[in-house]
Motif scaffolding. Structure first.
Motif, PDB file in Angstrom:
ATOM      1  N   ARG A   1       0.827  -1.211   0.000  1.00 19.40           N
ATOM      2  CA  ARG A   1       0.000   0.000   0.000  1.00 19.40           C
ATOM      3  C   ARG A   1       0.863   1.263   0.000  1.00 19.40           C
ATOM      4  NH1 ARG A   1      -1.075   4.554   1.557  1.00 19.40           N
ATOM      5  NH2 ARG A   1      -2.791   5.309   2.861  1.00 19.40           N
ATOM      6  N   TRP A   2       2.001   1.225   0.766  1.00 18.85           N
ATOM      7  CA  TRP A   2       2.861   2.403   0.855  1.00 18.85           C
ATOM      8  C   TRP A   2       3.728   2.555  -0.384  1.00 18.85           C
ATOM      9  CZ3 TRP A   2       0.876   5.282   4.280  1.00 18.85           C
ATOM     10  CH2 TRP A   2       0.257   4.724   5.419  1.00 18.85           C
ATOM     11  N   TYR A   3       4.178   1.424  -0.934  1.00 16.93           N
ATOM     12  CA  TYR A   3       4.940   1.510  -2.182  1.00 16.93           C
ATOM     13  C   TYR A   3       4.076   2.100  -3.296  1.00 16.93           C
ATOM     14  CZ  TYR A   3       8.721  -1.341  -0.245  1.00 16.93           C
ATOM     15  OH  TYR A   3       9.765  -1.802   0.498  1.00 16.93           O
ATOM     16  N   ARG A   4       2.839   1.670  -3.328  1.00 17.74           N
ATOM     17  CA  ARG A   4       1.937   2.170  -4.378  1.00 17.74           C
ATOM     18  C   ARG A   4       1.721   3.677  -4.243  1.00 17.74           C
ATOM     19  NH1 ARG A   4      -1.450  -2.875  -4.447  1.00 17.74           N
ATOM     20  NH2 ARG A   4      -1.216  -3.730  -6.554  1.00 17.74           N
ATOM     21  N   GLU A   5       1.557   4.114  -2.999  1.00 17.73           N
ATOM     22  CA  GLU A   5       1.304   5.541  -2.835  1.00 17.73           C
ATOM     23  C   GLU A   5       2.535   6.364  -3.209  1.00 17.73           C
ATOM     24  OE1 GLU A   5      -0.693   8.734   0.234  1.00 17.73           O
ATOM     25  OE2 GLU A   5      -1.053   6.587   0.395  1.00 17.73           O
ATOM     26  N   PHE A   6       3.698   5.839  -2.907  1.00 21.56           N
ATOM     27  CA  PHE A   6       4.923   6.545  -3.299  1.00 21.56           C
ATOM     28  C   PHE A   6       4.962   6.707  -4.818  1.00 21.56           C
ATOM     29  CE2 PHE A   6       9.209   6.857  -4.795  1.00 21.56           C
ATOM     30  CZ  PHE A   6       9.840   7.693  -3.886  1.00 21.56           C
ATOM     31  N   LEU A   7       4.677   5.629  -5.521  1.00 23.33           N
ATOM     32  CA  LEU A   7       4.748   5.673  -6.986  1.00 23.33           C
ATOM     33  C   LEU A   7       3.647   6.534  -7.578  1.00 23.33           C
ATOM     34  CD1 LEU A   7       5.563   1.920  -7.538  1.00 23.33           C
ATOM     35  CD2 LEU A   7       7.097   3.845  -7.954  1.00 23.33           C
TER      36      LEU A   7
END
Length: 985
Positions: free
Chosen positions: A450-456
C-alpha cells in the motif's frame, strides 16, 4: 571632539558672533526662537547647514563660557532663562558626545552594560570630561525654580527627567516623570513619560504600577510613538504578574500590528471557490515583510506568548484562544514557538501534541505538513518509537496524493513538504516490508505494498521510482498477488529509463506469470488470456534482453504458449527470435525452432518461405525416418502450393514450371501426381500440346493406378486432336469408353461417340461404322443421340451399298422415335421422318419393280399389296409433319398411284383376243386405272396446295409436273408474260 558637539558649538558661536542681538532679544510668544524639546536629533538637524559653511571647530567649553558671559548681560529674567535653557541643552549634548567619544576611544569598555545613566556618567567621568549631566540637572532645576507661577514646565520636567536618567539617578528621574504626568497629563511628553515610568517601574519589579503606566500609553491610541513598545511591555508586566491570559491579548495585538490578518472571505467568495472546484485552494504562505527590529521584537513576542500559553493549558489554551478570537495569519508561528519552548524544556510529548494540535485545527493550512513533520521529529527526538509510525501514517493520509490537501494544493505548496512526505512514505514502506518478511503473512505484504503504491502514485518519475516499483512487485509476489506483481514488475522493467534493476524485474514478471497460471485451472475461461499475456511479456523480455542466459528457454516457452493459443503469427515471431539469437541458443532449441517455424509458416500458407525452412529442417541429422518423410512431403506441398498461387495469379507458364519442379525436388511425394497432372492441364490451356502430351504420357506410365489416370485419355484426345493426330485422339477416346463403361457409363458414352466422330473424320469408315454401331446398340438413351448413331449407320450402310442393313437402321429411327414419346425433339422427328421416307423409298422401289403380267389377277394382287405398303409407309412419313418429307412423301405417294394406273394401262394383254374383245379389255383396264389416276391427282393437288403456305421445293415442282401430265387442261397452261417497262408515264 565629536562631530556632533563640534556642529553645535560652531552653530552657537556663529549665532553669537554674527547676530548677538538675536540671542539677547526677549523670548516670548510664538515668534520667539526657542529650542524645542532639546533632543539630539533636533540639534543635529538645525545645524547641518552650518557645517556646510566649513567654519573652524570650537570646543563646547568655550561656547558655554560665552553663554555664561551672555547671561550676565541679560536684563530680563525671560532672557536669562532662555540662555540658561540653551546652556542646559548644550551641556546635555556635549556630555553625550563626550561619552560617545570615550566609548570610541576605549572600545573594550563598550562591552559592559552601557544602557543606563549611571554607566554613562561613569564613562564621562572616566574620560575626564568637564561637562557632566549634573550641570544640566542644575540648570533645569534653576529654570523650574525660577519659572513664574503658572508657567507650563512640562518640557523642563521632561528634560530634567531625561538628565536624571542619563546621569544614573533613576529614582529622581521616576519622581520627575511622576510630577510631569501628574501636573501635565495632556502635555506632548505624556506618552513618552508614561512609557519611561513603566520602564523604571518594570526594572524596579513593580509590575503592577508598570502595567498601569504602559496602559496609560495604550489609551493614547495606536498613533503614539510608544504604542507598540508599551503594548509589548504591558504584556510582559501582566506576564510577570501571572496574568497570562491577559498578557496573551497584548502579545497577539502586537503581532496583529506586525502581521495583519486579511479579513475573512465573504459568503460570495466562498461560494465562488466552491463552484470553481478545479482551482487550487492551498498556496504557499507569504507573511508580510517586517523590518529587522520588528522581526526581533516579533520573535521575542512569540517567545513570551508561547511562555504565556505554556503557563496556561499549553496547546489546549492556544487552540481555545484562536477558536474564540479568530485565526491569525501567523498562527502557525505561535504553535511552533510553543512547540519549540516545550522542546527546549525537553517536554517532548507536549511539543508533539502542540504540533499535532495545529494540524488538527488547520488541516488545509499551507504550513500544516511542515508542522506535522515536526510532530514526527519530536517523537523521534523524545524517544517515542511507538508514536512515530502512527504519526507518519497520519501525515501521509492527511497530505499524501490521495488527500484533499494534495488535491487542493498548488505545486509550490506541495513542494514545501514533498521531501518530508517522500521520507515518510519510504520509511513506512520499508518498515511494513520488514514486518511482512518476518511474519510471512500475505496481509502484511499487502500492507507494505500500500505504501509503495502511494509513493509511486505521488512520484512516478522520481529517480528512486524504479527501486520502489521493484519492491512493490516483490511484496505483491510474496503476498501471492501474482496479477498485481506481473503489472508492477513489467512497469519496473519497461516503463522507466534504463536502470540496473530492469532486467531482473522483467525476469521476475515472467516468474509471476508462471505462478499465476498455476493458480488458474486450464478449463477456466481466462486461462487462454493469461497464457497470451505471459507470451507477450516473454517476447518483450527477449526483445529487451536478448543476451540474457534465460532468453532461449523463455522464447521456447513462448513458442509452446503460442502453439497452445494457435497463434501462428506469435509462433513465427518467437521461432525467428530463437533462430537469430546472439549468442546462439542451444542446438536442440534451435532445431526445434526451425521445425516449428517451418510448420507455422506452412500453416500460414507462406509456402515460399516454408520451402526454404523445410530445406533447412531436412539438414538436421537427428531427424527420424518418419519425420524426414513427413517434412519431405511438406516440402513438396510447398512447391505445389506455389504453383497454385502462380496459377491463380494468371502466371500459367511459371505455375506449370513449379508443378513440374515437385517431381524433381521430391520424386516420391504424394502430391507429385497432382502437380504433374495440373502442369499438363496448364500446358493444354497454354496450347503447348506437344509438351502436354509428353507430360500426360509420362503421367500414365508413372501413375497407372492413380485415380486421375482415367482422365488422361480425354486430355490426350484433345491434345492429339489439336496437333492433328486425330487417329491417336480417337484411340484415346475408345480407351476412355472402355475404361468407363461400367464405372462411368456417361463418360464412356461420350467418349465412344467422340471416337466414332473422329474416326469418321479421319476417313476410317469401317472403324467409325463399328463405333457408331457399338454406340447405337449399347446406349439407347439419350434417344436423340442414339437416333443420330442410327442415322450415321443408315448413311454409312447406304454408301457401302448394304441396302438391307441400311433399311434396318432406317426403320430403327422410327422405332426409337416412337419409344421417346413425349421426350422426342424436333430433330428426332426429323430423323424419324428421314428414316420413314427412305425406308418407304425401298418399299416404293419394290412396288415399282412389280410388273403386271398374265394372269393379271395374280400380278395385280401382288401389285396392289405392294401399293398398300407404299401407301402405309408414305402416310407414316406424312403424319410426322416434317414439311421436307411431307411434300416428298405426298409426291411419291401420288406418283405411286399414277404409276399404278400406268402399270394397269400398260399391263400385259391376254393372248388370243380379237380386236373387239381387246378393245373391250382395254376399256376395262381404263376403268381400273382411272380411279387410281384420280387418287393420284387428288394427292398431288393436296400437295400443290401447300404453296399457299409458302412451301416450295423440288418436290413441289415435281408435283406440278405430274399434275400437268395428269390434268393438262388445268395444269398444262402456258403463262403469258410481258416485257417489263421501266418508263413511267
Amino acid at each position: 571632539m565629536s562631530n556632533r558637539v563640534r556642529i553645535l558649538a560652531i552653530g552657537s558661536i556663529t549665532a553669537l558672533t554674527v547676530n548677538l542681538s538675536a540671542c539677547v532679544s526677549p523670548f516670548g510668544g510664538d515668534s520667539a526662537e526657542r529650542m524645542s524639546h532639546a533632543t539630539l536629533a533636533d540639534l543635529r538637524t538645525r545645524n547641518i547647514r552650518i557645517e556646510q559653511q566649513q567654519l573652524d571647530p570650537v570646543d563646547p567649553e568655550t561656547v558655554l563660557e560665552t553663554y555664561q558671559q551672555a547671561v550676565d548681560l541679560f536684563s530680563s529674567a525671560e532672557e536669562r532663562n532662555l540662555a540658561l535653557r540653551r546652556m542646559a541643552d548644550l551641556t546635555m549634548v556635549a556630555t553625550e558626545d563626550r561619552l560617545i567619544d570615550s566609548v570610541e576611544e576605549t572600545p573594550e569598555v563598550a562591552e559592559g552594560p552601557v544602557g543606563d545613566a549611571e554607566s554613562a556618567a561613569r564613562l564621562a567621568r572616566d574620560a575626564g570630561s568637564s561637562l557632566q549631566y549634573s550641570k544640566a540637572i542644575a540648570l533645569y532645576l534653576s529654570l523650574i525654580t525660577a519659572a513664574p507661577k503658572g508657567s507650563n514646565l512640562a518640557e523642563e520636567y521632561y528634560l530634567l527627567a531625561k538628565a536624571y536618567d542619563l546621569d544614573g539617578q533613576s529614582e529622581q528621574a521616576l519622581a520627575t516623570l511622576d510630577t510631569l504626568v501628574t501636573q501635565y497629563p495632556d502635555s506632548p511628553f505624556t506618552a513618552e513619560a508614561q512609557f519611561r515610568r513603566g520602564e523604571h517601574l518594570f526594572l524596579q519589579g513593580d509590575y503592577e504600577a508598570a502595567a498601569l503606566a504602559y496602559n496609560a500609553v495604550l489609551k493614547l491610541g495606536k498613533t503614539t510613538e510608544y504604542y507598540e513598545h508599551s503594548l509589548y511591555k504591558h504584556g510582559w508586566s501582566l506576564y510577570k504578574l501571572g496574568d497570562y491570559d491577559l498578557a496573551v491579548h497584548d502579545f497577539v495585538a502586537l503581532l496583529d500590528i506586525y502581521m495583519p490578518t486579511p479579513p475573512p472571505k465573504t459568503a460570495e467568495q466562498i461560494r465562488a471557490e466552491e463552484k470553481d472546484r478545479t482551482a487550487p485552494k492551498i498556496e504557499a504562505i507569504v507573511l508580510p515583510e517586517v523590518t529587522g527590529t520588528q522581526r526581533k521584537t516579533m520573535d521575542d513576542t512569540l517567545r513570551v506568548l508561547s511562555m504565556s500559553f505554556s503557563n496556561l493549558d499549553g496547546a489546549e489554551s492556544l487552540n481555545q484562544y484562536f477558536s474564540q478570537n479568530g485565526s491569525r495569519i501567523y498562527e502557525h508561528e505561535v504553535y511552533q514557538a510553543l512547540g519549540d519552548l516545550y522542546l527546549f524544556q525537553e517536554r517532548f510529548k507536549d511539543a508533539a501534541d502542540t504540533f499535532a494540535m495545529f494540524a488538527k485545527r488547520h488541516p488545509l493550512h499551507p504550513m500544516a505538513p511542515s508542522i506535522s513533520s515536526r510532530e514526527i521529529d519530536t517523537y523521534q527526538k523524545g524517544g517515542f518509537p511507538s508514536l512515530v509510525l502512527p504519526a507518519k501514517e497520519r501525515f501521509v493520509k492527511q497530505y499524501g496524493v490521495y488527500s484533499t490537501y494534495w488535491e487542493r494544493a498548488t505545486p509550490a505548496a506541495r513542494d514545501q513538504y514533498s521531501a518530508e512526505l517522500k521520507l515518510h512514505l519510504v520509511e513506512l514502506a520499508k518498515h511494513y516490508h520488514a514486518v511482512a518478511q518476518g511474519s510471512k503473512k500475505p496481509e502484511d505484504y499487502m500492507g507494505a505494498a500500500r505504501w509503495y503504491r502511494e509513493f509511486l502514485a505521488t512520484w512516478p518519475n522520481d529517480e528512486s521510482a524504479p527501486v520502489m516499483n521493484m519492491l512493490l512487485g516483490e511484496t505483491l509476489f510474496a503476498a501471492r498477488e501474482f496479477r498485481g506483481a506481473i503489472e508492477e514488475f513489467e512497469r519496473t522493467a519497461y516503463d522507466y529509463p534504463a536502470h540496473e534493476g530492469a532486467e531482473k524485474a522483467g525476469y521476475f514478471a515472467l516468474l509471476s506469470h508462471q505462478e499465476y497460471l498455476r493458480t488458474v485451472p486450464k478449463d477456466d475461461p481466462i486461462y487462454r488470456g493469461l497464457v497470451a499475456k505471459r507470451a507477450g511479456s516473454s517476447l518483450r523480455f527477449a526483445k529487451a534482453y536478448p543476451a540474457n542466459s534465460h532468453t532461449p528457454e523463455i522464447l521456447d516457452t513462448v513458442i509452446e504458449d503460442e502453439l497452445f493459443l494457435n497463434d501462428l503469427d506469435g509462433v513465427i515471431v518467437a521461432t525467428q527470435m530463437v533462430i537469430g539469437l546472439v549468442p546462439p541458443a542451444p542446438e536442440p532449441l534451435r532445431e526445434k525452432a526451425w521445425i516449428t517455424y517451418a510448420n507455422a509458416i506452412f500453416d500460414k500458407q507462406q509456402f515460399r518461405d516454408a520451402e526454404l525452412a523445410y530445406v533447412r529442417v531436412l539438414e538436421i541429422p537427428s531427424l527420424s525416418k518418419k519425420d524426414r518423410l513427413n517434412y519431405e512431403e511438406r516440402l513438396a506441398t510447398c512447391i505445389y502450393k506455389q504453383g497454385e498461387a502462380l496459377e491463380q495469379g494468371g502466371k500459367l507458364a511459371e505455375a506449370a514450371g513449379e508443378y513440374l519442379r515437385v517431381g524433381v525436388a521430391v520424386p516420391a511425394a504424394s502430391v507429385r501426381a497432382n502437380a504433374e497432372y495440373d502442369a499438363a492441364n496448364i500446358l493444354l490451356q497454354l496450347e503447348q500440346y506437344d509438351k502436354a502430351i509428353t507430360v500426360l504420357e509420362n503421367f500414365r506410365k508413372a501413375f497407372p493406378r492413380h485415380e486421375l489416370t482415367a482422365s488422361v485419355p480425354e486430355k490426350l484426345t484433345m491434345a492429339y486432336e489439336k496437333t492433328g493426330n486425330i487417329g491417336a485422339a480417337a484411340t484415346e477416346l475408345v480407351t476412355i469408353a472402355t475404361l468407363n463403361r461400367d464405372k462411368n457409363p456417361e463418360l464412356a458414352r461420350q467418349a465412344l461417340w467422340q471416337a466414332a466422330e473422329m474416326k469418321e473424320k479421319a476417313g476410317d469408315s469401317n472403324a467409325a461404322l463399328n463405333l457408331y454401331k457399338d454406340y447405337a446398340n449399347n446406349y439407347p438413351q439419350p434417344f436423340d443421340q442414339n437416333m443420330e448413331a442410327q442415322y450415321k449407320l443408315a448413311e454409312m450402310y447406304g454408301k457401302a451399298g448394304d441396302s438391307q442393313k441400311r433399311f434396318f437402321w432406317l426403320n430403327k429411327l422410327g422405332t426409337t422415335y416412337n419409344q421417346a414419346g413425349s421426350n422426342a425433339t424436333p430433330r428426332m422427328r426429323y430423323l424419324a421422318a428421314y428414316g420413314s421416307f427412305n425406308s418407304a423409298e425401298v418399299i416404293y422401289n419394290d412396288f415399282e419393280r412389280i410388273r403386271l403380267t398374265q394372269p393379271l389377277k395374280n400380278s395385280l394382287k401382288a401389285k396392289k399389296a405392294a401399293m398398300d405398303k407404299v401407301n402405309a409407309a408414305y402416310t407414316r412419313t406424312i403424319q410426322m409433319g416434317v414439311i421436307e418429307f411431307t411434300t416428298s412423301a405426298n409426291y411419291k405417294l401420288g406418283e405411286a398411284y399414277r404409276s399404278f394406273a400406268q402399270a394397269i394401262l400398260k399391263s400385259e394383254r391376254p393372248r388370243g383376243l380379237d380386236a373387239d374383245t381387246l378393245e373391250e379389255y382395254e376399256l376395262l383396264l381404263e376403268d381400273q386405272a382411272l380411279p387410281l389416276e384420280d387418287k393420284a391427282i387428288a394427292i398431288l393437288q393436296t400437295n400443290a396446295e401447300r404453296t399457299r403456305d409458302g412451301v416450295w421445293d423440288e418436290w413441289m415442282i415435281k408435283t406440278y409436273e405430274s399434275l400437268r401430265k395428269l390434268s393438262p387442261g388445268r395444269y398444262a397452261k402456258t403463262e403469258i408474260t410481258e416485257e417489263a417497262v421501266d418508263v413511267i408515264y
